[in-house]
Motif scaffolding. Structure first.
Motif, PDB file in Angstrom:
ATOM      1  N   UNK A  40      46.221  43.450  32.462  1.00 28.18           N
ATOM      2  CA  UNK A  40      45.883  43.994  33.776  1.00 28.18           C
ATOM      3  C   UNK A  40      47.156  44.431  34.504  1.00 28.18           C
ATOM      4  N   UNK A  41      48.214  43.630  34.402  1.00 22.97           N
ATOM      5  CA  UNK A  41      49.484  44.000  35.036  1.00 22.97           C
ATOM      6  C   UNK A  41      50.077  45.253  34.392  1.00 22.97           C
ATOM      7  N   UNK A  42      49.936  45.384  33.083  1.00 27.59           N
ATOM      8  CA  UNK A  42      50.430  46.574  32.389  1.00 27.59           C
ATOM      9  C   UNK A  42      49.637  47.808  32.812  1.00 27.59           C
ATOM     10  N   UNK A  43      48.324  47.653  32.973  1.00 24.91           N
ATOM     11  CA  UNK A  43      47.496  48.776  33.429  1.00 24.91           C
ATOM     12  C   UNK A  43      47.884  49.192  34.854  1.00 24.91           C
ATOM     13  N   UNK A  44      48.142  48.221  35.720  1.00 24.43           N
ATOM     14  CA  UNK A  44      48.565  48.545  37.083  1.00 24.43           C
ATOM     15  C   UNK A  44      49.928  49.232  37.072  1.00 24.43           C
ATOM     16  N   UNK A  60      46.799  54.490  44.610  1.00 24.82           N
ATOM     17  CA  UNK A  60      47.352  53.247  45.145  1.00 24.82           C
ATOM     18  C   UNK A  60      46.253  52.229  45.461  1.00 24.82           C
ATOM     19  N   UNK A  61      45.127  52.598  46.062  1.00 29.56           N
ATOM     20  CA  UNK A  61      44.059  51.598  46.248  1.00 29.56           C
ATOM     21  C   UNK A  61      43.530  51.035  44.917  1.00 29.56           C
ATOM     22  N   UNK A  62      43.521  51.847  43.878  1.00 25.87           N
ATOM     23  CA  UNK A  62      43.094  51.354  42.564  1.00 25.87           C
ATOM     24  C   UNK A  62      44.086  50.330  42.029  1.00 25.87           C
ATOM     25  N   UNK A  63      45.367  50.550  42.264  1.00 22.03           N
ATOM     26  CA  UNK A  63      46.381  49.588  41.823  1.00 22.03           C
ATOM     27  C   UNK A  63      46.200  48.263  42.557  1.00 22.03           C
ATOM     28  N   UNK A  64      45.967  48.333  43.858  1.00 20.64           N
ATOM     29  CA  UNK A  64      45.761  47.116  44.652  1.00 20.64           C
ATOM     30  C   UNK A  64      44.492  46.391  44.201  1.00 20.64           C
ATOM     31  N   UNK A  65      43.430  47.130  43.978  1.00 20.92           N
ATOM     32  CA  UNK A  65      42.178  46.513  43.533  1.00 20.92           C
ATOM     33  C   UNK A  65      42.337  45.883  42.153  1.00 20.92           C
ATOM     34  N   UNK A  66      43.044  46.544  41.272  1.00 15.31           N
ATOM     35  CA  UNK A  66      43.270  46.002  39.932  1.00 15.31           C
ATOM     36  C   UNK A  66      44.098  44.720  39.985  1.00 15.31           C
ATOM     37  N   UNK A  67      45.097  44.697  40.844  1.00 12.90           N
ATOM     38  CA  UNK A  67      45.906  43.483  41.000  1.00 12.90           C
ATOM     39  C   UNK A  67      45.074  42.339  41.570  1.00 12.90           C
ATOM     40  N   UNK A  68      44.213  42.646  42.525  1.00 15.10           N
ATOM     41  CA  UNK A  68      43.360  41.617  43.116  1.00 15.10           C
ATOM     42  C   UNK A  68      42.360  41.066  42.110  1.00 15.10           C
ATOM     43  N   UNK A  69      41.738  41.948  41.337  1.00 14.97           N
ATOM     44  CA  UNK A  69      40.775  41.511  40.322  1.00 14.97           C
ATOM     45  C   UNK A  69      41.472  40.670  39.252  1.00 14.97           C
ATOM     46  N   UNK A  70      42.665  41.076  38.857  1.00 14.52           N
ATOM     47  CA  UNK A  70      43.408  40.307  37.860  1.00 14.52           C
ATOM     48  C   UNK A  70      43.761  38.920  38.354  1.00 14.52           C
TER      49      UNK A  70
END
Length: 86
Positions: A40-44, A60-70
């Motif tokens: 997940x961190x690599x995808x972000x 950028x919102x997708x990066x934040x959402x991905x970090x939160x989900x991870x």
């Protein structure tokens, strides 16, 4: 800038492949959770490289959402795993 993005992409792909191998070969559940959290961190990171390359800030919102989900996924699995060990 293109050379830097190309080097970053190659390194991210290599790290994703190595992390995928470690996730699949992990002997325990916690090893697999760490592997998936790393993916997940690599995808972000890949999305951040794309945002820097394309000058597009809409990801950028997708990066934040991905970090939160991870983070939430890792915390939930760890919490339930600790409860099962007792």
């Amino acid at each position: 800038m293109t050379v830097v993005v190309l080097i970053a992409a190659v390194l991210l792909i290599a790290s994703a492949l190595l992390t995928s191998f470690r996730t699949l070969a992990g002997p325990s559940t916690l090893d697999r959770v760490v592997g998936l959290d790393s993916l997940v961190a690599i995808a972000a990171s890949g999305l951040a490289v794309w945002a820097a390359f394309s000058d597009d800030t809409t990801v950028v919102p997708a990066i934040v959402a991905l970090a939160l989900v991870g983070f939430l996924g890792s915390a939930a699995v760890t919490r339930f795993r600790v409860r099962d060990d007792r």
